[in-house]
Design a protein around this motif. Structure first.
Motif, PDB file in Angstrom:
ATOM      1  N   GLY A  52       0.680  -1.404  -0.048  1.00  0.00           N
ATOM      2  CA  GLY A  52       0.155   0.236  -0.293  1.00  0.00           C
ATOM      3  C   GLY A  52       0.959   1.082   0.782  1.00  0.00           C
ATOM      4  O   GLY A  52       0.308   1.536  -0.795  1.00  0.00           O
ATOM      5  N   LEU A  57      -0.469   4.748  -1.204  1.00  0.00           N
ATOM      6  CA  LEU A  57      -1.617   4.989   0.012  1.00  0.00           C
ATOM      7  C   LEU A  57      -0.989   5.596   1.372  1.00  0.00           C
ATOM      8  O   LEU A  57       0.833   4.900   2.026  1.00  0.00           O
ATOM      9  CB  LEU A  57      -1.976   3.556   0.021  1.00  0.00           C
ATOM     10  N   SER A  58      -1.637   6.421   2.463  1.00  0.00           N
ATOM     11  CA  SER A  58      -1.738   6.720   2.899  1.00  0.00           C
ATOM     12  C   SER A  58      -1.821   5.362   4.374  1.00  0.00           C
ATOM     13  O   SER A  58      -2.492   4.243   3.972  1.00  0.00           O
ATOM     14  CB  SER A  58      -1.936   8.224   3.600  1.00  0.00           C
ATOM     15  N   ASP A  60      -3.670   5.800   6.962  1.00  0.00           N
ATOM     16  CA  ASP A  60      -5.580   5.377   7.430  1.00  0.00           C
ATOM     17  C   ASP A  60      -5.834   4.664   6.286  1.00  0.00           C
ATOM     18  O   ASP A  60      -7.355   4.312   6.336  1.00  0.00           O
ATOM     19  CB  ASP A  60      -5.511   7.226   7.545  1.00  0.00           C
ATOM     20  N   GLU A  61      -5.557   5.414   5.020  1.00  0.00           N
ATOM     21  CA  GLU A  61      -6.284   4.716   3.771  1.00  0.00           C
ATOM     22  C   GLU A  61      -5.968   2.455   3.737  1.00  0.00           C
ATOM     23  O   GLU A  61      -6.369   2.262   3.202  1.00  0.00           O
ATOM     24  CB  GLU A  61      -5.796   5.163   2.106  1.00  0.00           C
ATOM     25  N   ALA A  64      -7.559   1.662   6.651  1.00  0.00           N
ATOM     26  CA  ALA A  64      -9.147   1.490   6.396  1.00  0.00           C
ATOM     27  C   ALA A  64      -9.547  -0.355   5.629  1.00  0.00           C
ATOM     28  O   ALA A  64     -10.782  -0.699   5.199  1.00  0.00           O
ATOM     29  CB  ALA A  64      -9.795   2.919   5.235  1.00  0.00           C
ATOM     30  N   MET A  65      -7.726   0.013   4.921  1.00  0.00           N
ATOM     31  CA  MET A  65      -8.448  -1.530   4.246  1.00  0.00           C
ATOM     32  C   MET A  65      -7.919  -2.925   4.664  1.00  0.00           C
ATOM     33  O   MET A  65      -8.496  -3.861   4.098  1.00  0.00           O
ATOM     34  CB  MET A  65      -7.959  -1.656   2.897  1.00  0.00           C
ATOM     35  N   ASP A  75     -10.149  -1.496  -1.054  1.00  0.00           N
ATOM     36  CA  ASP A  75     -11.188  -0.663  -1.552  1.00  0.00           C
ATOM     37  C   ASP A  75     -10.853  -0.140  -3.189  1.00  0.00           C
ATOM     38  O   ASP A  75      -9.765   0.413  -3.306  1.00  0.00           O
ATOM     39  CB  ASP A  75     -11.225   0.905  -0.948  1.00  0.00           C
ATOM     40  N   VAL A  78     -10.742   3.314  -4.145  1.00  0.00           N
ATOM     41  CA  VAL A  78      -9.593   4.357  -3.393  1.00  0.00           C
ATOM     42  C   VAL A  78      -8.212   3.706  -4.272  1.00  0.00           C
ATOM     43  O   VAL A  78      -7.147   4.511  -5.059  1.00  0.00           O
ATOM     44  CB  VAL A  78      -9.116   3.989  -2.215  1.00  0.00           C
ATOM     45  N   SER A  81      -8.447   5.390  -7.945  1.00  0.00           N
ATOM     46  CA  SER A  81      -8.289   7.253  -7.245  1.00  0.00           C
ATOM     47  C   SER A  81      -6.719   6.662  -7.590  1.00  0.00           C
ATOM     48  O   SER A  81      -6.245   8.085  -7.918  1.00  0.00           O
ATOM     49  CB  SER A  81      -9.317   7.158  -6.300  1.00  0.00           C
ATOM     50  N   LYS A  82      -5.938   6.123  -6.583  1.00  0.00           N
ATOM     51  CA  LYS A  82      -4.734   6.324  -6.221  1.00  0.00           C
ATOM     52  C   LYS A  82      -4.067   5.882  -7.957  1.00  0.00           C
ATOM     53  O   LYS A  82      -2.775   6.456  -8.533  1.00  0.00           O
ATOM     54  CB  LYS A  82      -4.414   4.909  -5.686  1.00  0.00           C
TER      55      LYS A  82
END
Length: 149
Positions: A52, A57-58, A60-61, A64-65, A75, A78, A81-82
């Protein structure tokens, strides 16, 4: 698995493992205050975190996964989008590379006399480079023997 063993297997420093635990990305199986122990699955969880992060990805992202049991719960929106962000960055960097290559190989006696270089300066002054490569993609060299921008 003792924290030392996790460090040896993954190369991730102990302080990072403690940080990930504090953020809720991984959990130890040991009671509070005792030396940290982790289930063997933590190695795969750490691989998901590394993947990630490599994808931009952060934490936090990534958090969330991850489901409460540590399994990846991806997700897709996400990730798409990335991926779009990465594609835009790649386009921007490719346009910048073409501009630098043109400036390096430009046959004009000096860069101030090169129409393509002058257009690049105009675009840069307008802030287009900071917003993306859309303006740069429209710039074409005035010289027939140079690479297109």
């Amino acid at each position: 698995m003792d924290i030392t063993e996790v460090v040896k297997r993954t190369g991730i420093p102990a302080h990072t493992l403690r940080f990930y635990e504090k953020k809720g990305l991984i959990t130890s199986t040991s009671p509070p205050g005792a030396r940290r122990h982790f289930a063997a699955a933590v190695v795969e969880q750490l691989a998901v975190i590394a993947l990630g992060q490599a994808g931009g990805l952060s934490l936090d992202e990534i958090h969330a996964m991850l489901s409460p049991n540590g399994q990846a719960n991806v997700d897709r929106a996400v990730l798409l989008s990335k991926a779009d962000e990465i594609d835009a960055t790649v386009k921007h960097l490719q346009a910048m590379s073409r501009g630098l290559r043109h400036a390096a190989a430009c046959p004009a006696p000096n860069h101030a006399q090169c129409p393509t270089f002058r257009r690049l300066l105009t675009i840069a002054a307008a802030g287009t480079f900071k917003r993306g490569s859309a303006g740069l993609a429209r710039v074409r060299p005035a010289h027939s023997n140079t690479e297109a921008l």
